[in-house]
Design an enzyme around this catalytic site. Sequence first.
Site: not given
Lengths: 281, 281
Positions: A37, A33
């Site tokens: 994100h 991530l």
Amino acid sequence: MKTIENIKEMQNEILARKREGMSIGFVPTMGFLHEGHMSLIRKARAENDIVVVSIFVNPLQFGPNEDYEAYPRDMAQDSKLAEAEGVDYLFSPSVAEMYPNEPSVGVVVQKRTSVLCGKSRPGHFDGVATVLTKLFHIVLPDRAYFGQKDAQQVAVVEGLISDFNFPVELVPGETVREEDGLAKSSRNVFLTPDERKEAACLHLSLEAARAAIESGKKNPETIRELITTMIENQTSGIIDYIEIYSYPELEPIEELKGRFIIALAVRFSKARLIDNMIFNL
Amino acid sequence: MKTIENIKEMQNEILARKREGMSIGFVPTMGFLHEGHMSLIRKARAENDIVVVSIFVNPLQFGPNEDYEAYPRDMAQDSKLAEAEGVDYLFSPSVAEMYPNEPSVGVVVQKRTSVLCGKSRPGHFDGVATVLTKLFHIVLPDRAYFGQKDAQQVAVVEGLISDFNFPVELVPGETVREEDGLAKSSRNVFLTPDERKEAACLHLSLEAARAAIESGKKNPETIRELITTMIENQTSGIIDYIEIYSYPELEPIEELKGRFIIALAVRFSKARLIDNMIFNL
């Protein structure tokens, strides 16, 4: 935050939450991530009772010569990041859980795929649409969040949701960028220090295109040449494509008007980067 | 009973019922309801709070030389029959409502289709799986009811639900028969009076096969020949196939043991009839 690896357990948790009248926001990811994100997760957190993030590197959407094995993974870090943003469920199934045997059915994407990244990645969007169909049935979201950075994916998912009548609202999220304009991506870690500096040129060339269009240039070919020249002169990357299409239909246009997208992909030594800009004239 | 032709209206009604905690039973049909459908509807009525019947003759599952135009339709009669059984919603969308434009996505069925009816109907099960994917998203059933008469369809839908993780339980319903054993079908109306009499032979030949198997016959080829001889001698129909496979995998077997299916299709002058028998030795 609850981490779940089992499909039935995830589906049953969600069905229970839905029976309680809760709305479900879903951010499907392949993990590792980054800020892109996180901004989707924050948007989902603000708009739903329950937030589900999935982490699944989907082998179906990688071609035989692509980076499935090398795709970066860091479950411990992802888990910390998701928990810090107030995610309720982290769904991280194994490949064996998602594809326990050779599937008897699949989704094929018949439009919007023969251009941009789809052209050089045959079957890629079939894999994306198939895994999303599965994930939508497991997570049963009211809203699903996708980064506008992969504009072709957003166009394909729009078609998937609309043509299959999924009771899901697609929410696109703006591309999150580094200070120099480079779009954030899990693959940026594969850039050498020199390539990392050069890579800012991708966004800068799109900004230059915007300035040219705003100054009255209407010919797609002129704009393509402008971007090509900038990237060829200022980076060591190999241009995969620079294309201009109507959006979201992704069909060729003769003149820059209405809604359209300028999208590009550039290969560096160990990473292929994409970026785009969507216009509405 | 409420009749609905609009997708969004149907979906919103169901979402409202689900928020009230109600369970949804779904019987997808192509209309011209007969006793086979009614027995599925009664089963659905007994097992769910809400029963939805869809009537949609799906052009996607008909081949270019098949009977899409000629397929019998009788909405007024269907509506009466459904209402009498306590159906809550009759969903009868137009083709334009279901396929407003050339779709960008479709479902392909990659297994269990190259045998039985699938062999002579290329693309048929792709059309079935695609329309069911749409209908499942519109009607959002907890349970979906399918007649075991189309055993290959049941096998394909089992794969669709399981591989795509639909939160739907497939409930198969036993084949309903006329007094002489002929399986009920919308297409039986196309039989001439003579053909109608002969058609009882399809089920009788399967019964004869059962007797032979129970008396110890273990060779699939022997059983196929027994059925072939009966149908050739006692009807004017042309045998499309008589096949024996493992069930539900639909793979060839060398010896009659375990779970298997004997399935047949016979063409009469204006109707192609199917029947089957499933064994568990």
